[in-house]
Write a protein that holds these residues in place. Structure first.
Motif, PDB file in Angstrom:
ATOM      1  N   THR A 109      31.573  36.037  41.156  1.00 63.09           N
ATOM      2  CA  THR A 109      32.826  35.833  40.431  1.00 63.09           C
ATOM      3  C   THR A 109      33.930  35.542  41.432  1.00 63.09           C
ATOM      4  O   THR A 109      33.839  35.915  42.607  1.00 63.09           O
ATOM      5  CB  THR A 109      33.199  37.080  39.610  1.00 63.09           C
ATOM      6  OG1 THR A 109      33.379  38.200  40.493  1.00 63.09           O
ATOM      7  CG2 THR A 109      32.097  37.406  38.606  1.00 63.09           C
ATOM      8  N   TRP A 110      35.009  34.887  40.978  1.00 65.61           N
ATOM      9  CA  TRP A 110      36.084  34.507  41.884  1.00 65.61           C
ATOM     10  C   TRP A 110      36.771  35.717  42.485  1.00 65.61           C
ATOM     11  O   TRP A 110      37.147  35.714  43.665  1.00 65.61           O
ATOM     12  CB  TRP A 110      37.098  33.621  41.160  1.00 65.61           C
ATOM     13  CG  TRP A 110      37.926  34.351  40.130  1.00 65.61           C
ATOM     14  CD1 TRP A 110      37.673  34.444  38.795  1.00 65.61           C
ATOM     15  CD2 TRP A 110      39.121  35.093  40.380  1.00 65.61           C
ATOM     16  NE1 TRP A 110      38.630  35.212  38.177  1.00 65.61           N
ATOM     17  CE2 TRP A 110      39.542  35.615  39.129  1.00 65.61           C
ATOM     18  CE3 TRP A 110      39.885  35.363  41.508  1.00 65.61           C
ATOM     19  CZ2 TRP A 110      40.679  36.397  38.997  1.00 65.61           C
ATOM     20  CZ3 TRP A 110      41.030  36.145  41.379  1.00 65.61           C
ATOM     21  CH2 TRP A 110      41.408  36.648  40.126  1.00 65.61           C
ATOM     22  N   TRP A 111      36.948  36.788  41.685  1.00 63.50           N
ATOM     23  CA  TRP A 111      37.674  37.952  42.198  1.00 63.50           C
ATOM     24  C   TRP A 111      36.842  38.711  43.233  1.00 63.50           C
ATOM     25  O   TRP A 111      37.392  39.218  44.223  1.00 63.50           O
ATOM     26  CB  TRP A 111      38.075  38.881  41.047  1.00 63.50           C
ATOM     27  CG  TRP A 111      36.921  39.485  40.287  1.00 63.50           C
ATOM     28  CD1 TRP A 111      36.337  39.011  39.153  1.00 63.50           C
ATOM     29  CD2 TRP A 111      36.213  40.688  40.639  1.00 63.50           C
ATOM     30  NE1 TRP A 111      35.316  39.824  38.745  1.00 63.50           N
ATOM     31  CE2 TRP A 111      35.222  40.876  39.651  1.00 63.50           C
ATOM     32  CE3 TRP A 111      36.327  41.623  41.668  1.00 63.50           C
ATOM     33  CZ2 TRP A 111      34.332  41.946  39.675  1.00 63.50           C
ATOM     34  CZ3 TRP A 111      35.444  42.695  41.695  1.00 63.50           C
ATOM     35  CH2 TRP A 111      34.467  42.858  40.716  1.00 63.50           C
ATOM     36  N   LEU A 118      37.880  39.190  47.088  1.00 65.56           N
ATOM     37  CA  LEU A 118      37.928  40.553  47.636  1.00 65.56           C
ATOM     38  C   LEU A 118      37.076  40.679  48.895  1.00 65.56           C
ATOM     39  O   LEU A 118      37.533  41.218  49.919  1.00 65.56           O
ATOM     40  CB  LEU A 118      37.451  41.548  46.579  1.00 65.56           C
ATOM     41  CG  LEU A 118      37.372  43.017  47.024  1.00 65.56           C
ATOM     42  CD1 LEU A 118      38.755  43.540  47.390  1.00 65.56           C
ATOM     43  CD2 LEU A 118      36.752  43.881  45.923  1.00 65.56           C
TER      44      LEU A 118
END
Length: 292
Positions: A88-90, A94
């Motif tokens: 996922t992008w997040w 992170l």
């Protein structure tokens, strides 16, 4: 420590003064006054501390080696997670940010200690620790000249301390030329710091190698193992930051990962290192043109 035979300017906060500067580039060499009582007294107190604690002055203890292993392994683990589980992008952002912080930590607490010969009395141990900079995209050879020689010999001396040379983008001392856009540098310096690793990785070290100096200051060109370490380190860094991610995912994945990690590392490095320079009570020296 020596006392420079030139006066120190009044305290200033970088970027706040206005008006054009009349300061010319400092001479390549400066004469210094007689040694003050500060250095002997400082050495005496440091020696007394190590003696009282039963410690060797130059020898990494368990805590230092633990810190070293934690920072190096941390970068390997979180970058590895980015390549394997970032779906996922997040999570991608992170893990890239955490990797950037570990990269900055290696610069602060592994490379820096190694190039200052703090790990061991054995030169090869210190040099090996210094080479960690090469493995994260920099050059330990260039750093030793830029930091150990230019910065520590001439801290905050305009024209000689390369750490305060960021013209025309940033104005870090009142004697430096003032451009209209410097009025906004408190806003855009974040972007400038974010781009620092990219500049080091792909431009500065090669430029210094070709020119044989940094910002007009002569530097012996690296030879033998130093030259090999510079090019091997660059190739290794490009491999794990760009080539490997591109092979496992895509070129866009590799570029975005590198950009996010480098930006976080650059902001962490830039803001922390400037605490030695651009703070309220910092003094900036303007040496006379003749160097006397």
């Amino acid at each position: 420590m020596t006392q420079a035979a030139f006066a120190t300017s009044a305290p200033t906060e970088a970027g706040t003064a206005s008006g054009p500067s009349t300061t010319t580039r400092a001479p390549a060499r400066l004469k210094f006054g007689r040694r003050s009582a500060l250095r002997p007294e400082l050495n005496r107190r440091v020696d007394a501390y190590f003696k009282a604690k039963g410690l060797r002055r130059v020898a990494a203890g368990p805590a230092m080696w633990t810190k070293t292993a934690t920072l190096i392994l941390g970068l390997i683990v979180f970058w590895g997670l980015l390549l394997t589980v970032a779906t996922t992008w997040w999570l991608h952002a992170l893990l890239a940010a955490i990797s950037g912080l570990f990269m900055a930590g290696i610069g602060f607490s592994v490379m820096h200690d190694g190039t200052h010969n703090a790990y061991s009395e054995k030169k090869w141990v210190n040099k090996t620790m210094g080479y960690t900079l090469d493995l994260v995209g920099g050059s330990s050879y260039m750093w030793r000249f830029k930091h150990n020689v230019m910065h520590h010999t001439y801290p905050n001396v305009e024209g000689l301390d390369d750490d305060i040379e960021a013209q025309p983008f940033l104005r870090m001392a009142e004697g430096q030329k003032h451009y209209p856009w410097h009025r906004l540098q408190h806003l855009y310096f974040w972007l400038a710091y974010a781009l620092l690793p990219f500049k080091w990785n792909f431009l500065d070290d090669y430029k210094a190698l070709v020119e044989g100096g940094l910002n007009g200051h002569p530097m012996p060109r690296p030879k033998g193992l130093d030259l090999f370490g510079l090019f091997f380190g660059k190739a290794f860094y490009y491999g794990w930051t760009l080539v490997l991610p591109a092979m496992l995912h895509s070129v866009s994945f590799a570029v975005v990962s590198y950009a996010m990690m480098s930006a976080v590392a650059g902001i962490a490095l830039g803001t922390t290192f400037q605490l030695a320079h651009c703070v309220e009570d910092a003094n900036f020296s303007e040496p006379p043109a003749d160097g006397i």
